[in-house]
Design an enzyme around this catalytic site. Structure first.
Site, short mmCIF file in Angstrom:
data_model
loop_
_atom_site.label_atom_id
_atom_site.label_comp_id
_atom_site.label_asym_id
_atom_site.label_seq_id
_atom_site.Cartn_x
_atom_site.Cartn_y
_atom_site.Cartn_z
N SER A 74 -7.46 -8.36 -1.90
CA SER A 74 -8.76 -7.68 -1.82
C SER A 74 -9.81 -8.44 -1.03
O SER A 74 -10.86 -7.87 -0.71
CB SER A 74 -9.30 -7.41 -3.22
OG SER A 74 -8.60 -6.33 -3.77
N LYS A 77 -10.95 -6.65 1.96
CA LYS A 77 -11.72 -5.39 1.90
C LYS A 77 -13.09 -5.43 2.60
O LYS A 77 -13.41 -4.52 3.36
CB LYS A 77 -11.88 -4.94 0.43
CG LYS A 77 -10.55 -4.49 -0.18
CD LYS A 77 -10.68 -4.21 -1.67
CE LYS A 77 -9.33 -3.84 -2.28
NZ LYS A 77 -9.40 -3.72 -3.74
N TYR A 199 -2.80 -0.26 4.45
CA TYR A 199 -3.56 -0.97 3.41
C TYR A 199 -2.75 -2.13 2.83
O TYR A 199 -3.26 -3.25 2.67
CB TYR A 199 -3.98 0.03 2.32
CG TYR A 199 -4.56 -0.62 1.10
CD1 TYR A 199 -5.86 -1.14 1.11
CD2 TYR A 199 -3.80 -0.75 -0.07
CE1 TYR A 199 -6.39 -1.75 -0.01
CE2 TYR A 199 -4.32 -1.36 -1.20
CZ TYR A 199 -5.62 -1.87 -1.16
OH TYR A 199 -6.14 -2.50 -2.27
N TYR A 251 -15.33 -6.90 -8.95
CA TYR A 251 -14.72 -5.96 -9.91
C TYR A 251 -15.70 -5.67 -11.05
O TYR A 251 -16.90 -5.55 -10.86
CB TYR A 251 -13.41 -6.53 -10.47
CG TYR A 251 -12.41 -6.93 -9.42
CD1 TYR A 251 -12.08 -6.07 -8.39
CD2 TYR A 251 -11.81 -8.17 -9.47
CE1 TYR A 251 -11.15 -6.44 -7.44
CE2 TYR A 251 -10.86 -8.54 -8.53
CZ TYR A 251 -10.55 -7.67 -7.51
OH TYR A 251 -9.64 -8.04 -6.58
N VAL A 269 -6.45 -10.50 -5.97
CA VAL A 269 -5.49 -10.81 -7.03
C VAL A 269 -4.52 -11.94 -6.69
O VAL A 269 -3.79 -12.40 -7.55
CB VAL A 269 -4.68 -9.58 -7.50
CG1 VAL A 269 -5.55 -8.60 -8.25
CG2 VAL A 269 -3.97 -8.93 -6.34
N1 GLU Z 1 -3.13 -5.26 -2.83
C1 GLU Z 1 -3.79 -5.29 -4.09
C2 GLU Z 1 -3.86 -3.89 -4.67
O1 GLU Z 1 -4.20 -2.99 -3.97
C3 GLU Z 1 -5.14 -5.85 -3.94
C4 GLU Z 1 -5.91 -5.84 -5.22
C5 GLU Z 1 -6.84 -6.98 -5.37
O2 GLU Z 1 -6.68 -8.01 -4.72
O3 GLU Z 1 -7.77 -6.83 -6.15
O4 GLU Z 1 -3.57 -3.69 -5.82
#
Ligand code: GLU
Length: 477
Positions: A74, A77, A199, A251, A269
């Site tokens: 993430s 993002k 993604y 989050y 994550v």
């Molecule tokens: N690739 C992970 C997902 O989409 C990233 C989530 C994250 O890092 O919070 O679940």
């Protein structure tokens, strides 16, 4: 006789020492769990812990495993959001993805009832939709554009971790479900497999803590990578991305994060964390053990301590280091030092308060400009003892922010309408105040110019031919 040899131990600079100290004090904390829902992430060494900080001058400080690559997950993002903003503009992107903190977990089904618009681009639903917005003729080209831009943020080409990508492709059913829900609601306008392929790849791009620190520093530096000097995105885009990171980046812990740490940030994550202090630096942290909210335990603890130690909270007001008006006076007390005839000196002595002077200094933004405006509001020939000329000495002004420049220039215009002639003295000849009557290469020359005008207005002979060039230390005749 035994020879005693002392091996010189390199003392780290204070920033490296601070990072090292954080590393050493937190490395033994083995709390938290590895992410397992992407099986490949569970194979990572849980002891890894890297910290890096990149400055606006492109210097990088690091400690621990700062050169060990991890998949961005993430942390990708905000940077893909920046690309979508560059492609479509804020309004179009906002109409497709909101900017409200969901207060929910990263993989929450947080879609606006009715429209299916995801709440923000930092949770999975919003990030998947954001990825679909990146302009490209096909998914392969879309991923290559994303890789290119994220690499430009990092200042080097980022590689893909094929194993992590394949692992998430195989197990990412929750993201698939989210994408189907958005497609069903009409908010996702391309194929589910097509967007998820891109993604999952963006999430599997490999970067080190150093890379991530430079990526954050690029945002903190208004979109210009401070190491490569490449403009990756515009300043407004960098600001918008930082704003969304500040409100939605952590989050369901985003509110508490803003309260305690007070920096725009994004975690992932795999244990990565990116944070930025606008105009100061970017930090990249990595430690794979996660707390219940999916944030890296050690990275969160390190960020908290860093923010406290260096007073980084966004809401912290550092205060002005110097008063904005360094000197204020009139030609009665301040004289240009130019040789003058006796008759001229008499006129200047009698009417010196017709010339006001303000020496400005420092970094002038809105609040400082307001102080100057207040000080200038009393300059008027209509007032008893009020001045007809004003010297603005801007020699010590290190920076005049655009908003302050507009405020001051309109004050100069307004002074003109009240009959006050403004002369600017600026050795840098920056033309900061276009509505001033004149800009001269020094405050002394600006004052001299006003003195000449005052003398002329009193009909005193300027006797130019009698004057010799002014020398420092020279008095009048
Ligand atoms: N690739 C992970 C997902 O989409 C990233 C989530 C994250 O890092 O919070 O679940």
């Amino acid at each position: 006789m035994s020879k005693v040899t002392t091996r010189a131990r390199a003392t780290p600079d204070p920033i490296t020492a601070a990072l090292q100290e954080l590393h050493d004090s937190l490395a033994s904390d083995a709390g938290g769990d590895l992410a397992t829902y992407i099986p490949q992430l569970a194979r990572v060494d849980p002891g890894l812990f890297g910290l890096a900080l990149a400055t606006m001058h492109g210097r990088v400080y690091k400690a621990g495993d700062a050169d060990v690559p991890f998949t961005l997950q993430s942390v990708s993002k905000p940077f893909v959001y920046a690309l979508a903003l560059a492609d479509l503009g804020l309004e179009e992107v906002l109409s497709r993805v909101g900017a409200e903190p969901s207060g929910e977990a990263f993989n929450a089904i947080s879609l606006e009832p009715g429209s299916g618009r995801p709440s923000n681009p930092m949770v999975n639903a919003g990030a998947i939709l954001t990825t679909s917005l990146v302009r490209a003729p096909d998914p392969v080209a879309r991923f290559e554009r994303i890789r290119e831009v994220l690499s430009a943020f990092a200042g080097r080409r980022l590689e893909l971790d094929e194993a992590v990508f394949a692992s998430e492709l195989e197990t990412g059913d929750r993201n698939r479900a989210l994408a189907y829900l958005m497609r069903n609601a009409g908010s996702l306008r391309c194929g589910v497999d097509e967007v998820l392929d891109v993604y999952f790849r963006q999430c599997a791009l490999l970067a080190t803590s150093v890379d991530v620190a430079v990526m954050a520093a690029t945002l903190a530096n208004g979109g210009v990578n401070p190491c490569t000097k490449v403009t990756v995105v515009s300043q407004p885009i960098a600001e918008h991305v930082l704003a969304v990171m500040a409100s939605c980046g952590m989050y369901d812990a985003a509110g508490e994060w803003l309260l305690r740490v007070g920096l725009p940030a994004k975690s992932g994550v795999s244990g990565g964390l990116v944070a930025a202090s606008p105009g100061q630096f970017g930090i990249g942290l990595f430690s794979p053990l996660l707390d219940a909210r999916g944030n890296s335990v050690r990275a969160v603890a390190a960020s908290r301590l860093l923010a406290e130690r260096f007073q980084l909270h966004l809401m912290h007001h550092p205060g002005r280091s110097v008063p904005v008006i360094a000197r204020a006076g009139s030609a009665l007390t301040l004289q240009s030092g130019r040789r003058r005839l006796r008759t001229e000196r008499e006129v200047l002595h009698a009417h010196g308060d017709d010339i006001d002077l303000r020496s400005l200094q420092g970094d002038i933004e809105f609040a400082a400009a307001e102080v100057i405006l207040q000080s200038l509001s009393t300059v008027s020939p209509a007032r008893p003892g009020g001045a007809r000329w004003l010297v603005l000495d801007v020699q010590g002004v290190s920076r005049l922010h655009p908003v302050a420049a507009r405020m001051l220039d309109s004050a100069v215009l307004e002074l003109g309408s009240r009959g006050v002639v403004v002369a600017v003295g600026d050795p840098h000849r920056r033309g900061l105040l276009p509505h001033a009557a004149v800009e001269l290469p020094s405050p002394e020359e600006a004052l001299e110019w006003c003195e000449d005008a005052l003398l002329e207005s009193h009909g005193a002979s300027l006797a130019l031919e009698q004057r010799e060039p002014w020398q420092p230390g020279q008095g009048g005749e």
